[in-house]
Design a protein around this motif. Structure first.
Motif, PDB file in Angstrom:
ATOM      1  N   ALA A 195       0.863  -1.151   0.000  1.00  9.50           N
ATOM      2  CA  ALA A 195       0.082   0.045  -0.162  1.00  9.50           C
ATOM      3  C   ALA A 195       0.939   1.377  -0.156  1.00  9.50           C
ATOM      4  O   ALA A 195       0.373   2.205  -0.752  1.00  9.50           O
ATOM      5  N   LYS A 196       1.869   1.102   0.844  1.00  9.37           N
ATOM      6  CA  LYS A 196       2.795   2.525   0.754  1.00  9.37           C
ATOM      7  C   LYS A 196       3.413   2.725  -0.617  1.00  9.37           C
ATOM      8  O   LYS A 196       3.544   3.863  -1.091  1.00  9.37           O
ATOM      9  N   VAL A 197       3.997   1.539  -1.178  1.00 12.22           N
ATOM     10  CA  VAL A 197       4.503   1.949  -2.376  1.00 12.22           C
ATOM     11  C   VAL A 197       3.506   2.225  -3.638  1.00 12.22           C
ATOM     12  O   VAL A 197       3.996   2.971  -4.632  1.00 12.22           O
ATOM     13  N   MET A 198       2.362   1.605  -3.416  1.00 12.67           N
ATOM     14  CA  MET A 198       1.472   2.405  -4.445  1.00 12.67           C
ATOM     15  C   MET A 198       1.095   3.599  -4.408  1.00 12.67           C
ATOM     16  O   MET A 198       0.796   4.406  -5.529  1.00 12.67           O
ATOM     17  N   GLY A 199       1.150   4.177  -3.063  1.00 13.80           N
ATOM     18  CA  GLY A 199       1.089   5.521  -2.943  1.00 13.80           C
ATOM     19  C   GLY A 199       0.021   6.413  -3.486  1.00 13.80           C
ATOM     20  O   GLY A 199      -1.243   6.008  -3.474  1.00 13.80           O
ATOM     21  N   SER A 200       0.308   7.466  -4.324  1.00 13.37           N
ATOM     22  CA  SER A 200      -0.921   8.049  -4.855  1.00 13.37           C
ATOM     23  C   SER A 200      -1.438   7.668  -6.272  1.00 13.37           C
ATOM     24  O   SER A 200      -0.499   7.553  -7.325  1.00 13.37           O
ATOM     25  N   GLY A 201      -2.559   7.619  -6.445  1.00 13.91           N
ATOM     26  CA  GLY A 201      -3.079   6.731  -7.835  1.00 13.91           C
ATOM     27  C   GLY A 201      -4.059   7.607  -8.475  1.00 13.91           C
ATOM     28  O   GLY A 201      -4.710   8.717  -7.952  1.00 13.91           O
ATOM     29  N   TRP A 202      -4.390   6.964  -9.622  1.00 15.69           N
ATOM     30  CA  TRP A 202      -5.180   7.876 -10.367  1.00 15.69           C
ATOM     31  C   TRP A 202      -6.366   6.667 -11.360  1.00 15.69           C
ATOM     32  O   TRP A 202      -6.012   5.553 -11.556  1.00 15.69           O
ATOM     33  N   SER A 462      -4.035  -4.336  12.283  1.00 16.96           N
ATOM     34  CA  SER A 462      -4.189  -5.780  12.085  1.00 16.96           C
ATOM     35  C   SER A 462      -3.556  -6.364  10.802  1.00 16.96           C
ATOM     36  O   SER A 462      -3.345  -7.561  10.744  1.00 16.96           O
ATOM     37  N   GLY A 463      -2.471  -5.426  10.648  1.00 16.78           N
ATOM     38  CA  GLY A 463      -1.535  -6.029   9.463  1.00 16.78           C
ATOM     39  C   GLY A 463      -1.920  -5.871   8.138  1.00 16.78           C
ATOM     40  O   GLY A 463      -1.461  -6.530   7.107  1.00 16.78           O
ATOM     41  N   ILE A 464      -3.246  -5.427   7.784  1.00 18.69           N
ATOM     42  CA  ILE A 464      -3.585  -5.442   6.397  1.00 18.69           C
ATOM     43  C   ILE A 464      -3.732  -4.047   5.797  1.00 18.69           C
ATOM     44  O   ILE A 464      -4.233  -2.915   6.361  1.00 18.69           O
ATOM     45  N   GLY A 465      -2.928  -3.933   4.607  1.00 17.00           N
ATOM     46  CA  GLY A 465      -2.651  -2.836   3.935  1.00 17.00           C
ATOM     47  C   GLY A 465      -4.212  -2.356   3.202  1.00 17.00           C
ATOM     48  O   GLY A 465      -5.075  -3.267   3.067  1.00 17.00           O
ATOM     49  N   THR A 466      -4.356  -1.095   3.130  1.00 17.71           N
ATOM     50  CA  THR A 466      -5.659  -0.343   2.486  1.00 17.71           C
ATOM     51  C   THR A 466      -5.240   0.262   1.181  1.00 17.71           C
ATOM     52  O   THR A 466      -4.257   1.271   1.484  1.00 17.71           O
ATOM     53  N   VAL A 467      -6.259   0.422   0.437  1.00 16.23           N
ATOM     54  CA  VAL A 467      -6.254   1.051  -0.901  1.00 16.23           C
ATOM     55  C   VAL A 467      -7.520   2.070  -0.901  1.00 16.23           C
ATOM     56  O   VAL A 467      -8.598   1.310  -0.830  1.00 16.23           O
ATOM     57  N   ILE A 468      -7.516   3.100  -0.896  1.00  8.93           N
ATOM     58  CA  ILE A 468      -8.744   4.051  -1.178  1.00  8.93           C
ATOM     59  C   ILE A 468      -8.769   4.071  -2.709  1.00  8.93           C
ATOM     60  O   ILE A 468      -8.177   4.744  -3.437  1.00  8.93           O
ATOM     61  N   GLY A 469      -9.588   3.035  -3.037  1.00 12.10           N
ATOM     62  CA  GLY A 469      -9.742   2.747  -4.464  1.00 12.10           C
ATOM     63  C   GLY A 469     -10.461   3.856  -5.263  1.00 12.10           C
ATOM     64  O   GLY A 469     -10.047   4.172  -6.619  1.00 12.10           O
ATOM     65  N   GLU A 470     -11.225   4.933  -4.700  1.00 14.86           N
ATOM     66  CA  GLU A 470     -11.739   6.035  -5.135  1.00 14.86           C
ATOM     67  C   GLU A 470     -11.790   7.280  -4.081  1.00 14.86           C
ATOM     68  O   GLU A 470     -12.130   6.846  -3.161  1.00 14.86           O
ATOM     69  N   TYR A 471     -11.384   8.220  -4.269  1.00 14.62           N
ATOM     70  CA  TYR A 471     -11.843   9.400  -3.777  1.00 14.62           C
ATOM     71  C   TYR A 471     -11.952  10.723  -4.522  1.00 14.62           C
ATOM     72  O   TYR A 471     -11.525  10.790  -5.574  1.00 14.62           O
ATOM     73  N   GLY A 472     -12.664  11.577  -4.107  1.00 16.22           N
ATOM     74  CA  GLY A 472     -12.988  12.747  -4.656  1.00 16.22           C
ATOM     75  C   GLY A 472     -14.083  13.604  -4.109  1.00 16.22           C
ATOM     76  O   GLY A 472     -14.268  13.315  -2.729  1.00 16.22           O
ATOM     77  N   ALA A 506      -2.596   3.779   0.442  1.00 18.30           N
ATOM     78  CA  ALA A 506      -2.968   4.347  -1.093  1.00 18.30           C
ATOM     79  C   ALA A 506      -4.155   4.750  -1.253  1.00 18.30           C
ATOM     80  O   ALA A 506      -5.074   4.415  -0.700  1.00 18.30           O
ATOM     81  N   ALA A 507      -4.161   5.999  -1.966  1.00 17.94           N
ATOM     82  CA  ALA A 507      -5.343   6.751  -2.244  1.00 17.94           C
ATOM     83  C   ALA A 507      -5.434   6.982  -3.789  1.00 17.94           C
ATOM     84  O   ALA A 507      -4.279   7.593  -4.320  1.00 17.94           O
TER      85      ALA A 507
END
Length: 751
Positions: A195-202, A462-472, A506-507
């Motif tokens: 998740a950290k390496v994914m970082g900022s996404g589009w 809990s050791g689970i990475g998270t990605v905010i698949g959509e924000y806006g 990641a967002a």
């Protein structure tokens, strides 16, 4: 440097040579440096022989003042290489991975300066007064040496990079050696690190997920909803804007055929081969750019999957399973940069939604893991509707921990569009504006903080990475002009990027074609200022005014005006075109720009009517610039010459002279009670839905406020007089009356 391979690095050793012509008098021509142990996903600064942060001296001079300089590149990347044919190498579960070392940048320096990091910024000490900034980029182009299973290091010599000084390019030459130690096996790449390496996404929204639901018309594929065909240049522009990941939604509906086995009578869903080939082409373009790619099954969630009755023999379950069998196989040879999201915003018409989602997620998970090449593929599991209520988060956490046995290659995903009354603009336009008027103030900023705290408490701990698949923000592409107050919208994006980085989440910005202009050859932002902030938020913070982005002046100023700033760790640099000590001063104790009365009076006198007096560009040591507008405003009025009757069926256009005022909100009353959509629980109409505002000029001059058919269709709106209370960002209020009779609506009076 950041290790984005899947093996831990013991050390990196390098030697960099500086051209003689720019070696500082107290500097040297050759610098040896090292980076110590670098676990997967971790970052570190290069150290010199004395164990200090590496400093390269160029130019010459004497001691001077210290100044903060923007750190444009957080780290270098250690990534996978590509095969010659452009297909990414698949990292095996045994043996050392292929590694590429890409030093994106080492920072910004001045002639004869030394650099050090403090509070997330680079600081320099100027040694020659009057000498301009020299930007130094240490770039090592994708060095990759294939390593055998037993190999413990890889080397590359003579890597050429460059440094620019006063318009001149100078070559830097580096020799680099990466050491892996005794273990050749790739270490586990946890979802937290991923998740950290994914970082900022589009998000490549409304392209491959777009689909025509009128079955009498042929499917238009990726252009079904009006966006042009996706190009390699678009994907390249996404990378150049600072994004490190991309989500490529795909809707399978109408892109598959149902094949019936004559012998058994069973039905098999088969995705169209040409559709898959085209989709993969774009996925591979993104991989070639080094982007993390998240692929998913998108609008199928509401088109047909929501109708599943929970029976594993039902058509929806079988179709969903068949789709993932093909997707898992088709993309099995993609690198670990590619992750699979099982289903977008899952929802169900009836029954236990969580139970059904668990079953679908488990089916997709088992299929993916059983497909060779996907044993360690990152799988992204959504919450029900990708909502972030505590019950949704905890249910998904429990599913991952129990049903998926805490698989380290599983992430969770949610979506975040802030509070509806702010996001969709139901009269709340400020990022720090109180939302609901409770005993404890609660604003969109608090809401975002609460969101991240929830996700962190349930998933991250809990050791689970998270990605905010959509924000806006939901009003981003509203039918109204400026439905989102521009400056307040920018604050949302700025804080979103900051909070995501702070929490290691990641967002991914949702863009349906309203963000990056896909018809523009340069792929510029349709909202340039919002785009600047979104891009800047991929690596750091931006500064802004704590209040509105507009100063309203009604009468000739005879006093200074102070504009307090939220610096967010940056330093104020100045205002383009203005002189500090002349047109303005800067109060460093209060972090406030003070516009001088004489300057304000001069721009006020220069304009005869209402409108924009000045567009001030404030610049800071890092992040996007901030625009503060000085506006001459009068009293908004109805423009009687442009008035016309409307109808319930077609709506009513109310012509206004905004007189230099920006629209904020509207409340409608009948017989002393609020009326219109949402009036049973809310006081304002939704901008872009029940009311549409057209005021797209910088001067906020002539425009209109339209009561739409959806307003008149609401059961609370009866024939008779309706009182409209229109509030503007300046605080001014315009009241007027509309008379409705026999389906016809007319503006009657201005109160």
């Amino acid at each position: 440097m950041t290790n984005v391979s899947d093996s831990s690095i013991v050390s990196i050793d390098g030697v960099t040579s500086v051209p003689e012509s720019i070696v500082a008098s107290d500097g040297q021509a050759v610098y040896s440096w090292t980076v110590g142990k670098l676990p997967v996903g971790e970052s570190a600064l290069a150290q010199d022989a004395q164990g200090q942060d590496l400093v390269i001296h160029i130019g010459e001079g004497a001691e001077g003042e210290r100044k903060a300089i923007e750190d444009n590149s957080q780290a270098s990347n250690i990534a996978h290489s590509k095969k010659k044919n452009g297909t990414p190498d698949k990292l095996s579960t045994t043996g050392t991975p292929v590694v590429g070392l890409i030093c994106l940048a080492a920072g910004l320096v001045m002639c004869g300066v030394s650099i050090r990091r403090q509070g997330g910024h680079l600081f320099v000490r100027r040694t020659v007064a009057g000498i301009g900034v020299v930007a130094m980029i240490v770039g090592m182009p994708s060095m990759a040496t294939e390593a055998q299973a037993a190999q413990k290091s890889c080397e590359s010599a003579g890597l050429s990079s460059s440094i620019e000084s006063s318009g001149q390019q100078y070559a830097l030459i580096s020799d680099v050696r990466i050491n892996y130690g005794d273990e050749a096996e790739p270490e586990e790449y946890s979802s937290l690190a991923y998740a950290k390496v994914m970082g900022s996404g589009w998000n490549l929204g409304n392209s491959f997920d777009s689909v025509g639901t009128d079955l009498s018309e042929p499917d238009q594929g990726e252009v079904s909803w009006g966006n042009p065909q996706v190009t390699k240049e678009l994907i390249r522009s996404v990378k150049s804007k600072g994004f490190t990941s991309i989500r490529i939604p795909m809707t399978a509906y109408r892109r598959y055929t149902e094949v019936v086995d004559a012998a058994t009578g069973t039905t098999k869903t088969v995705l169209d081969e040409q559709w898959l080939e085209r989709y993969r082409e774009v996925v591979d373009w993104a991989v070639d750019e080094g982007l993390h790619v998240m692929i998913d099954i998108h609008h199928d969630s509401w088109l047909w999957a929501k109708n599943w009755n929970g029976d594993t023999n039902a058509a929806e379950y079988i179709r969903f399973s068949d789709l993932w069998k093909q997707m898992a196989s088709y993309f099995a040879d993609e690198p670990e940069l590619v992750s699979f999201e099982t289903l977008n915003e899952p929802q169900f018409s009836q029954g236990d939604a969580q139970e059904k989602l668990n079953a679908l997620n488990k089916a997709a998970y088992d299929i993916i893991r059983a497909t060779p090449g996907n044993e360690q593929r990152m799988i992204v599991i959504p919450t029900v509707e990708t909502a972030y209520g505590d019950d949704r988060l905890k249910a998904t956490r429990d599913f991952i921990q129990k049903d998926l046995h805490n698989d380290p290659y599983v992430m969770a995903t949610v979506h975040y569009y802030s509070e509806w009354v702010y996001s969709a603009n139901l009269g709340i336009t400020g990022f720090d504006e109180d939302l609901y008027g409770g005993s404890q103030p609660y604003n969109p900023r608090n809401s975002m903080e609460n969101f991240f705290q929830r996700v962190n408490a349930v998933f991250t701990t809990s050791g689970i990475g998270t990605v905010i698949g959509e924000y806006g923000l939901l009003a981003y592409d509203s039918a109204s002009d400026n439905a989102l107050q521009a400056g307040e919208e920018q604050k949302y994006y700025e804080y979103m990027g900051h909070m995501a980085r702070e929490h290691g989440i990641a967002a991914m910005f949702w863009d349906n074609g309203s963000g990056i202009d896909r018809n523009d050859a340069d792929y510029s932002w349709k909202k340039p200022l919002a785009g600047d902030v979104i891009q800047a938020s991929t690596t750091g913070r931006s500064s802004y005014a704590t209040g509105l982005d507009t100063v309203y002046i009604e009468n000739r100023p005879d006093a200074d005006i102070s504009i307090p700033l939220a610096l967010n760790g940056n330093s104020f640099i100045g205002i383009d075109g203005l002189t500090e000590g002349g047109e303005y001063t800067y109060d460093s104790q209060q972090s406030a720009v003070v516009l001088k009365a004489d300057y304000l009076a001069s721009v006020f006198d220069a304009r005869k009517g209402n409108g924009l007096l000045a567009d001030l560009t404030l610049r800071f040591s890092a992040g996007a610039p901030w625009h503060e507008y000085v506006m001459k405003s009068g009293v908004p009025t109805v423009d009687a010459d442009r008035l016309a009757a409307g109808t319930r069926e077609n709506g009513l256009d109310i012509a206004l002279d905004f007189a230099g005022n920006e629209f904020k909100s509207i409340t409608t009353y009948q017989n002393g009670n609020k009326v219109g959509p949402n009036s049973g629980w809310w006081k304002y109409l939704q901008n872009g839905s029940a009311v549409v505002v057209h005021d797209n000029t910088a001067d906020h001059s002539l425009g209109s406020v339209t009561l739409t058919p959806s307003f008149f269709a609401d059961a609370t709106v009866q024939d008779g007089q309706i009182t409209l209370e229109i509030t503007f960002q300046s605080g001014k209020i315009l009241e007027l009356t509309v008379e409705i009779s026999n389906g016809v609506a007319r503006v009657q009076t201005t109160i």
